[in-house]
Design a protein around this motif. Structure first.
Motif, PDB file in Angstrom:
ATOM      1  N   LYS A   3      40.735  39.384  35.906  1.00 36.61           N
ATOM      2  CA  LYS A   3      39.986  38.146  36.161  1.00 36.61           C
ATOM      3  C   LYS A   3      39.071  37.827  34.993  1.00 36.61           C
ATOM      4  N   THR A   4      38.382  38.823  34.486  1.00 39.58           N
ATOM      5  CA  THR A   4      37.478  38.604  33.361  1.00 39.58           C
ATOM      6  C   THR A   4      38.251  38.335  32.082  1.00 39.58           C
ATOM      7  N   SER A  27      38.430  43.717  34.059  1.00 38.17           N
ATOM      8  CA  SER A  27      39.500  43.354  34.996  1.00 38.17           C
ATOM      9  C   SER A  27      40.282  42.157  34.478  1.00 38.17           C
ATOM     10  N   ALA A  55      33.850  47.261  33.224  1.00 35.45           N
ATOM     11  CA  ALA A  55      34.503  46.962  34.500  1.00 35.45           C
ATOM     12  C   ALA A  55      33.739  45.926  35.313  1.00 35.45           C
ATOM     13  N   ASP A  56      32.418  45.849  35.139  1.00 38.41           N
ATOM     14  CA  ASP A  56      31.610  44.924  35.936  1.00 38.41           C
ATOM     15  C   ASP A  56      31.312  43.615  35.205  1.00 38.41           C
ATOM     16  N   TYR A 113      42.535  48.852  31.873  1.00 38.40           N
ATOM     17  CA  TYR A 113      43.478  48.004  32.591  1.00 38.40           C
ATOM     18  C   TYR A 113      44.522  47.501  31.597  1.00 38.40           C
TER      19      TYR A 113
END
Length: 360
Positions: A139-140, A137, A96-97, A181
């Motif tokens: 975005k990534t 996410s 997630a990060d 996600y």
């Protein structure tokens, strides 16, 4: 024709300086396909179809997404493919990060040279394992869009090419699992094939249980092909004949899926082209120099189903991308030009295109 003919010195695709006839091309493709499939089959036992689909995506110059429950061998399949090739390998564990720069690389200031330098990320490898890709996410995930489509990374206005051959093998857990996600549609469209493994059968499970002392089955295999050979086989795929009737059949299947009442957004043109490219590899793997309807029928659920979005009422009715594609295959007439029956067996007019089976 040797494996390296038509290559530049750095292994990138170049202009062919020699040509081979269709028979030699199909024979070479079949040998390469079988060598890879057999080698990966030692890692993922009893799952020949997913293995063959991954090899098809590799030789068709595409990417593959493997989705299934945790512990079914998704990562082992990806690592088995990577270790069957004598090319560079990069692994990205999606969390997630995770940031885009963790994947692509970062530009930093070098005090010694008083200049900015680019430090490549793990995506700069021939085979990239994107493990549990749907834990990051959107975005990534979007950081992979350019490199998967154009085989390059743009950082601070500078374009950096990735090694060739290049392939992303991604794994994902079911979307309803905690911490996952949904992959964006644009991301899914970049994957040529989406496949699932499923749990092994009783006999396979028993055989695996007897091998308790083998923690990593992928480490037991050795490379059977190198990068230049893969690039040569990709070029040879252009010699596989796709009749006008087969092209029309593929287009009609995709159009039927697009126009279905259950479809909100249909497959892209990229999906259509991927279907035909995969069909050529599938035909060669069967020892044929031409595509038949059965090639398209077999591959369409794995190439097309993940590229469409269903209407809410269709989802409530129990439809899936696979069922929509299956209906299209049932309802679109199978072309009879060049085939003797719906089984897809070549007619006399196409018999001359059947490639002879030689001993490896």
């Amino acid at each position: 024709m040797t494996a390296s003919q038509g290559m530049t010195v750095n292994g990138r695709p170049g202009h062919d300086t020699a040509s081979c006839d269709d028979t030699d091309a199909v024979l070479a493709l079949k040998r390469g396909f079988d060598a890879l499939a057999d080698n990966i089959g030692k890692v993922v036992v009893g799952k020949s179809l997913p293995v063959r689909l991954c090899v098809t995506a590799l030789l068709a110059d595409g990417h593959v997404l493997i989705e299934d429950e945790p512990g079914t061998g998704k990562t082992q399949l990806a690592k088995g493919l990577a270790r069957s090739l004598d090319v560079s390998f990069g692994r990205i564990q999606f969390t997630a990060d995770l940031l885009p720069s963790d994947i692509l690389g970062v530009t930093f200031y070098d005090r010694d040279s008083s200049s900015f330098s680019f430090r490549p990320g793990p995506v700069f490898a021939s085979i990239v394992l994107a493990d549990e890709i749907n834990r990051a996410s959107a975005k990534t995930q979007s950081a992979l869009l350019e490199v998967m489509d154009e085989h390059r990374v743009t950082a601070d206005g500078t374009v950096h090419d990735v090694p060739q051959p290049f392939m992303v093998v991604a794994t994902q857990n079911p979307a309803d699992h905690l911490g996952t996600y949904r992959l964006p549609e644009a991301q899914l469209d970049r994957f040529m094939i989406v496949a699932a493994l499923g749990h092994p059968g009783h006999e396979t499970s028993l055989a695996l249980a007897r091998q308790l002392d083998v923690p990593d089955r992928s480490a037991t295999v050795s490379p059977v092909l190198d990068g230049p050979r893969v690039l040569a086989l990709r070029r040879m795929a252009g010699s596989i004949h796709v009749a006008a009737g087969m092209l029309d059949y593929a287009v009609r299947v995709v159009e039927h899926v697009r126009s279905s009442e259950a479809t909100a957004s249909g497959p892209s043109t990229r999906g259509l082209l991927a279907l035909v490219r995969c069909a050529r590899i599938w035909a060669a793997a069967d020892g044929r120099g031409h595509v038949i309807p059965d090639d398209i029928k077999t591959l369409a659920p794995f190439v097309i189903a993940h590229r469409l979005t269903l209407r809410p009422d269709a989802v409530l009715a129990g439809d899936t991308g696979g069922t929509v594609v299956s209906r299209a295959l049932d309802e679109v007439p199978v072309p009879r030009s060049g085939t003797s029956s719906k089984s897809g067996k070549p007619s006399a007019a196409y018999a001359r295109k059947r490639m002879p089976q030689r001993d490896a």
